[in-house]
Each structure stands twice: as C-alpha cells, then as structure tokens.
Design a protein around this motif. Structure first.
Motif, PDB file in Angstrom:
ATOM      1  N   GLU A 138       0.847  -1.196   0.000  1.00 55.65           N
ATOM      2  CA  GLU A 138       0.000   0.000   0.000  1.00 55.65           C
ATOM      3  C   GLU A 138       0.881   1.244   0.000  1.00 55.65           C
ATOM      4  N   LYS A 139       0.390   2.284  -0.626  1.00 55.53           N
ATOM      5  CA  LYS A 139       1.138   3.545  -0.648  1.00 55.53           C
ATOM      6  C   LYS A 139       0.799   4.341   0.610  1.00 55.53           C
ATOM      7  N   GLU A 157       1.433   7.915   2.908  1.00 56.28           N
ATOM      8  CA  GLU A 157       1.872   9.317   2.863  1.00 56.28           C
ATOM      9  C   GLU A 157       1.747   9.916   4.264  1.00 56.28           C
ATOM     10  N   THR A 200      -2.820   5.511   4.484  1.00 55.83           N
ATOM     11  CA  THR A 200      -2.831   4.796   3.204  1.00 55.83           C
ATOM     12  C   THR A 200      -3.564   5.651   2.180  1.00 55.83           C
ATOM     13  N   ASP A 251      -4.636   6.269  -2.163  1.00 51.76           N
ATOM     14  CA  ASP A 251      -4.839   5.640  -3.473  1.00 51.76           C
ATOM     15  C   ASP A 251      -3.759   6.073  -4.446  1.00 51.76           C
ATOM     16  N   ARG A 252      -3.216   5.106  -5.174  1.00 49.92           N
ATOM     17  CA  ARG A 252      -2.346   5.471  -6.298  1.00 49.92           C
ATOM     18  C   ARG A 252      -3.185   5.943  -7.476  1.00 49.92           C
ATOM     19  N   ASN A 255       2.101  -1.975  -8.816  1.00 45.08           N
ATOM     20  CA  ASN A 255       1.244  -1.585  -7.695  1.00 45.08           C
ATOM     21  C   ASN A 255      -0.027  -0.896  -8.180  1.00 45.08           C
ATOM     22  N   GLU A 256       0.113  -0.032  -9.186  1.00 40.41           N
ATOM     23  CA  GLU A 256      -1.064   0.650  -9.752  1.00 40.41           C
ATOM     24  C   GLU A 256      -2.037  -0.355 -10.354  1.00 40.41           C
ATOM     25  N   GLU A 294      -4.224  -2.004  -7.748  1.00 40.82           N
ATOM     26  CA  GLU A 294      -5.270  -1.120  -7.232  1.00 40.82           C
ATOM     27  C   GLU A 294      -6.419  -0.983  -8.236  1.00 40.82           C
TER      28      GLU A 294
END
Length: 814
Positions: free
Chosen positions: A182-183, A185, A261, A263-264, A362-363, A366
């Motif tokens: 998971e991304k 930030e 977490t 969203d990309r 990863n994208e 998702e």
C-alpha cells in the motif's frame, strides 16, 4: 475430504489437485488465491478453480498451505473466460492466468539462504567467494539469491551456494512474499489541544519568538481551510519551510504527523453530466443500435471518420451506468486513451479507470481491486483490460475494431480481443458494440449476413465534407526532377499553403528510425542482425543500428564487412529521416515525431497529443500511432509518404490493411471546417486500392476483396490456424516441420499450406518454419481439429530428434 483444482501461473498441460485442510474448508472459494507447493520446494500463489470431493488417482495430493486473501481475487465468470481462451487459442490456463493477473498478485517462492548456527567451519578452507558469503550470513543470518549476486558482483552464484551447502555452512528454504505494498503518505494534523480558538490565539503569542515556526503554522491553517487535509511534502514545498521547523512544532506537541494509506489511482468526483446534443443522423444511429441490441448481442456501427461515433458511445455508456452496470471501452493503442479519457471524464468524471501496460505493478493491483469491487464503473484500456475482473458487465465498446493491435502476438495466450470480448460479454448477458470507419472483412461479413446488427453513420458531424484526396505520381516527379528528397512538389506546396494558413500537418510513414537499412554501394552488402535474419535499421539520434525483431543494438558501421570498402550509405527512409529533412525544408516550423522511439514513457503520448491540440506543433510525423482515431480540429493536411510500401506486402490481407490505414489517416484532416486535403505519394498510381481511398468507397473495396476471399477460401470463409516451429538448428526445424506436414496432409488435404520458412526465417537465433491450416467455419470440426493437433504436437516432441523443437499454434492468425 475436500479437494481443490488450482491454476498455477505456469504453462502446465493440466491443472493440479490439492487437498484442503479442514480449517480452510469454510473459508475457501473458487477464485481465491492460495499458497501451494509444487515439486520438492517451490511455492506458488495459485487460483482455486473448483472445489470437490474427488481425489486424483494418478498422484498423492499435497495440502494447500495458506489462503492468501480474505476474498477471492477473481469471479467465476473470469475463470470460465480463462478456460475458454485456453481451449480456443490452444494454450494453457496457467498462461492465461499469467496474462490476466497483475504481477504483484502472481507470487512464486523466493530462495532464502539461512546461516547454520549448529555448524562451525574453518575459514581457511573457503575460497574468496565462499568466505564473503559465509561472513555475510554470519552477520545477517539470512540472504536472498539477489543479495548474494550483489555481494559477489556476478550473476552465476549457484555453484558457490552448492559448495557452501555441501560444507553445511548454510541451509536453504523457500518463502512466498507478498509483492504489493500500500502507498503511505505523511499527513499533518493540528493537536486536539489547540482546536479551540482561545488556545490557538495564545499559541500565536507563544510562537512570537519563533517566527519561522509561526509562519509554518499559519501556512498549515491556510491549507486546512482551503484543502481539508494537508500532505507533509506539499506543506513544506508550498510554505518554503524546512523539515527541522516542522519537527520543532511536532516536538512541542502542536502538530502531529499521521501516516495514511492513499490511493495510487484516485478517482475524484463521481457525478455524470452529459451536456451535448446529438445530430439527427447520430440520433438515428443511436436509436438503431438500441433496436439492434433488442435482438442481437453484437452490433457493428460503421461510421465514417469524424462522424461522431464517440458521442453515440457516450449515450450508450450512460444507459448502462444508469442501470448500475459496468462498461468496458476498448481501444487498440495506448496513444488513443489519453485523448478519449479527457473527453469521457467531462461526462463521467470519477467513474472511469484506465488500464494498460504503462502502469506499474502496484497501480495495476489497485485498478484490479477497484474494478472487482465495482468502484470503477467504466474501464478504458487496451486489449489486456478485457482480462479484468468485472462484477456486472453491461456493455463492451470496441472502437477501431478492425485494428490488428487487438490480436495478441507473443507470448501466449494469442487471443483476439474482438472475438474474446464477444464470448466474455455472453457470460454476463452484456452487449458488444463494434465501431469503425473501415470494418474488418470478417466483421462486415458477419453483419451483412445478419449474424451481427449493422448500423451506418455515413456523414461527418456537422455536415462537414470528407477530405479531398490527391495522388502524387512519384515516377513522374522523379522524371521531371521536381522531387526534394522524399517529398513531391505537390506535397511540399500543399504543406507551405497549410502552414501559411496557420493550419497543422500530419505526415504518415510506416517505418521508424532514420533509414531501414545501410547499403554498400561497391558490393551491395547490407548489415544484418547476428541473431535474426533481418536488416538493421539506422537510428541517427542514437547513432546505432537497431534490430526491430530482437531489440539488439549495434554500433554504426563505416566499413563494409564483405568487401572492406567505406561506401556504406543509408537507404530508404523512416520517421527520423522525415523529421530531419523537414527541419531543413521548413526551419521555422515546429516539428515533432510520434513513434515507438519517441513516446516511451507513461505520459509522453498524452503530452504530445496535448501539444498538438494546443497548436504547439505545426507538423507531426508518425507511424501508425497517428492513424488511429485521434481528433485534431486544426489539421487540414495529411501526407502519406510511401503508399507503395503498404500495397506490396505478401499477405492476403494487404489490400484491406492498406485501405484501412490510408482511409484512417486521411480521416485526421479537415475534421472541423471540412477543408481537409490528403496527398498520397505513390509510384504505382494505378493500384485499385488508391482509387477506393480517393473515393472513400469502403463498399467497393469490400465487394472486390470478399469475392477473392471466397474464390481462394480465405477468412471469413474459413478459420486460419498457423503453426510455427522453432529450433536453433535449421536442419532440425525443417525436418520437424516436414514430419508434421506429412501427418497433417492426410487429415486436412489441400487445406494445409506449407511447411515453409517465413520472410524472416531466423529470430533470436531460432530458425522458423510455418504451416497454415484452413479450417471450416464449424465449431465442432474446429474443436476436433485442435484436439488432433495437440496429439500430433505431443507425438512430435516425444521423438528424440525433435524433443527441443518449440511448437506455437496461433488460432485466427493475423
């Protein structure tokens, strides 16, 4: 005891059965990802196909090791679809799974080396490589193969590992590691202690002695008011503050840093607004399509270039969205998605997701999950998006349906997105709309026979005229010496006129690079790839010779390898050469090139198209990328630089393909004011296809071609199945092809063509042989033929002489 048949991500001839531990029985469903062991040690993430109570008789089952996800990653319809693709296109379900699943959902075990604490060793008995790895293991306790390669600075490390294993210094085990992450930030928040106005006012006084921190706090409050949430990186960038100043406020307990977490692939707002009106002809076409859908599963919308087919698609998409269903909008090229997505987002905003090969792993995971959950209602993408896990599919729009890019070439599965889409839609009871200005012969034949619905939209939007088409006679201009390089005077004059009127120009040349080959003018020698039987293309920007088959690059040659002379010169011309010549002919013009070499990054297509839309480019040179479906309102001249190269390829589809390419590229001209002009340069000006293009007469081309196809029994009157054999020894592959041909002829008779070597008969050091079989349009006979072929392939590869021959079947080859 319960058992599960699983699909492994490998090209295995069958699926394997595993036993389900009792504790997993209530949790396991078809479509779930599970960890299984194959062989002695290797572990894989497999997909459960079916659950049953029948133990296999041929082998002892192993237990499923783990369930990797809470919910299944694919639906039953996807599994049925994979099974059909594998059966119809003669590949394995594992190969289909490999093509469908994002890389981060396909896990195979990683070899991990462990330090053996129970064993002591004498370092004097180790060589340098062994000592380095033993020391590293003693410190780190475990290493991956990749880390060992980095330590030793070489790829071949297995012999070192084997010696350390024999000396009991290390142990080996296999582990599955989840690749998707998971991304996260960092977000900035104000402490609850300072949420009240009184406390906040007092805080401003306290920070009077730290003006930089006060300034940062004020910037944070401004962002909160305007944006809601505040990203740490964005706050520091826009406020000009340092990380140390932010840390100061965090240490005082004024601000908090929270890791979230994100969203990309953020979707944004979700409201749909359709704010345009259709023309009377578009309204009629829309009503006709809806009418066809009442009785037909598939409808062809045959609309001339710039007739407004996209707006008809939008209305049909709206119908589906209002029913809560999903829509798949397929395009042949990534290059097209950038322009279409901007248009669709105006109407459907956050309901749309894009899917193609330029996204990272990863994208892709998702997007996969958002489609599976139904969060994305409209998917816009290239052929691979057909393999996404749709929840409730209502409509598939296949734009530019004639395009050969819809057929997967390598690796397997070699499916055709158009035909696969029709089957896939049938699993949902969904409808398929095929759109094109130049439909494929097969599709138009099916429509004219009543198998598909047929709707025509034969006038351009706004009543604009089709572009005028002129043919420039290159032989005549060469005789009169009016040519300037590869440009006829007729084309140059038209370009000068267009640029004076501040209009844009598109030039089409179906070869990339600077020159397709170098030629020795003394002896006629041409440099070829060492691995492929094909000439090397010169790319002047890199000053390299490229093989467009295997990708190998060679330094530029100044000396002929055959005769030793230094008389090598570039011959013929590609897009690079055209761009270079234009810079000398039109030094004031802004010139750009669109081909595979110039648009390699994810956003480069989009940037170039936007530049053309915003009139920052005067002349665009390109390959097929500029042909397909792009809409530029200020382009009024299109030049096709070498029509002869399109008309002289040895293939039964050559006339159809040439007509489609030239008609499609001509459709880029005069799309708003109707003043478009197309100039086609050719030596053979009498070729009938040029007349069909000049008259924009698809029907005349179709009638002529369909008669020849019927006479010689080519598609759509049969199904073509190509068999390619590959081997590193030319004699071996020729013998194998002959043996296979001898087996096929008694079964299929004159419908077998070959064996013979293709035009390029060696690629990546493999020699090639091809056989073609014309199969009848009868599903039972086709299925029987495929079964027979599989048996022949097994029989051939069990013979000792042909064991290493690679056999590639390509159903409905293009």
């Amino acid at each position: 005891m319960k058992f599960a048949d699983v699909i492994l991500p490998l090209a295995l001839p069958r699926n394997y059965t595993y036993s389900i531990p009792d504790k997993m029985v209530p949790l396991l469903q078809p479509g779930s990802r599970v960890a299984v062991q194959l062989g002695r040690q290797k572990k894989y993430a497999a997909i459960v196909k079916t659950i049953h109570e029948q133990a296999p008789k041929a082998y002892q089952t192993k237990p499923i090791l783990d369930i990797l996800d809470k919910d299944p990653v694919v639906f039953p319809n996807q599994i049925k679809f994979w099974e059909w693709i594998a059966s119809y296109y003669m590949c394995t379900e594992g190969e289909v799974l490999n093509a469908a699943l994002p890389a981060h959902l396909k896990l195979s075990s990683e070899t991990i080396l462990l330090y053996n604490d129970d064993h002591t060793y004498d370092s004097a008995l180790l060589d340098d490589d062994e000592f380095m790895i033993a020391e590293a293991l003693q410190i780190r306790k475990e290493l991956s193969i990749e880390e060992v390669q980095q330590i030793l600075d070489k790829v071949e490390v297995y012999s070192v590992i084997k010696r350390l294993l024999e000396k009991n210094i290390l142990l080996v085990y296999e582990t599955l590691k989840e690749a998707y992450r998971e991304k996260k930030e960092n977000y900035v928040q104000l402490s609850p202690d300072y949420q009240q106005e009184e406390r906040l006012s007092a805080l401003f006084d306290e920070l009077g002695r730290a003006p930089k921190q006060l300034e940062l706090l004020l910037a944070y409050l401004h962002f909160v008011k305007t944006q809601g949430s505040v990203l740490q990186a964005e706050l520091l960038k826009k406020s000009g503050a340092s990380a140390a100043q932010l840390k100061g406020l965090v240490d005082k307990g004024i601000l908090w840093i929270e890791k979230r977490t994100v969203d990309r692939i953020p979707l944004g707002k979700t409201e749909a607004t359709i704010d345009f009106n259709l023309s009377p002809s578009q309204e009629n076409a829309l009503a006709s399509v809806r009418g066809c859908f009442e009785t037909k599963a598939v409808t062809l919308l045959h609309g001339v270039t710039s007739s407004g087919k996209t707006q008809v698609y939008v209305k049909l998409i709206e119908d589906c969205i209002n029913k809560g269903q999903q829509v798949l909008y397929l395009l042949p090229e990534i290059a097209l998605t950038a322009q279409i997505i901007r248009r669709l987002k105006k109407h459907f905003a956050g309901k749309i997701g894009i899917y193609h090969s330029r996204f990272n792993n990863n994208e892709r995971v998702e997007i996969w999950n958002k489609v599976k959950s139904g969060e994305i209602q409209i998917v816009l993408g290239a052929r691979s998006s057909l393999l996404l896990p749709f929840k409730d599919l209502g409509l598939i729009v296949l734009d530019e349906e004639h395009d050969s890019s819809y057929k997967q070439q390598d690796p397997a599965p070699r499916y055709h997105a158009r035909d696969a889409a029709i089957y896939y839609a049938g699993l949902f009871g969904a409808k398929v709309l095929l759109g094109s200005a130049t439909p494929s012969m097969e599709t138009y034949f099916n429509a004219s026979q009543g198998k598909f619905g047929l709707v025509k939209l034969m006038e351009r939007f706004g009543g604009i005229e089709m572009p005028a088409i002129e043919v420039a006679d290159l032989k005549q201009e060469a005789a009169l010496k009016t040519m300037k390089g590869n440009f006829s005077q007729q084309l140059l004059s038209a370009m000068e006129e267009a640029l004076q009127q501040q209009k844009q120009v598109i030039l089409f040349q179906n070869r990339r690079g600077f020159a397709p080959f170098l030629l020795c003018t003394t002896c006629g020698w041409i440099p070829h790839c060492h691995q492929c039987d094909v000439s090397l293309t010169y790319h002047r920007n890199q000053d390299k010779l490229h093989c467009h088959y295997c990708g190998t690059r060679y330094p530029y040659l100044y000396t002929c390898e055959a005769c030793g002379s230094q008389t090598l010169i570039p011959k013929s011309f590609g897009t690079e050469k055209v761009e270079d010549d234009l810079q000398h002919l039109f030094p004031e013009a802004r010139i750009a090139r669109m081909d595979v070499d110039s648009v390699r990054t994810k956003d480069s297509h989009n940037k170039m198209i936007q530049m053309l839309e915003q009139r920052e480019i005067d002349i665009l040179v390109g390959t097929q990328m500029v042909v397909k479906g792009l809409d530029f309102e200020n382009v009024n001249l299109v030049g096709i630089l070498s029509a002869d190269s399109l008309l002289s390829y040895p293939d039964f589809r050559v006339n159809e393909r040439a007509f489609q390419l030239m008609e499609q590229v001509s459709g880029r001209a005069g799309r708003r004011d109707g003043l478009g002009k197309v100039i086609i340069q050719a030596n053979n000006t009498k070729h009938p296809v040029l007349q069909y293009v000049a008259d924009h007469d698809y029907n005349a081309m179709y009638v002529n071609e369909i008669a020849e196809r019927e006479q010689f029994n080519y598609p759509p009157f049969c199904r073509l199945l190509k068999i390619t054999l590959k081997h590193k020894q030319e004699k071996t592959v020729a013998q194998a092809a002959q043996v296979l041909g001898n087996w096929l002829v008694p079964k299929f008779g004159t419908q077998v063509i070959g064996p013979s070597a293709p035009i390029v008969d060696r690629v990546r050091n493999y020699y090639l042989q091809e056989l073609m079989i014309k199969l009848p349009r009868d599903s039972k006979k086709i299925a029987q033929a495929k079964y027979m072929l599989r048996e022949f392939f097994i029989q051939l590869t069990t013979e000792k002489a042909f064991r290493s021959v690679i056999i590639i079947p390509d159903v409905d080859c293009i």
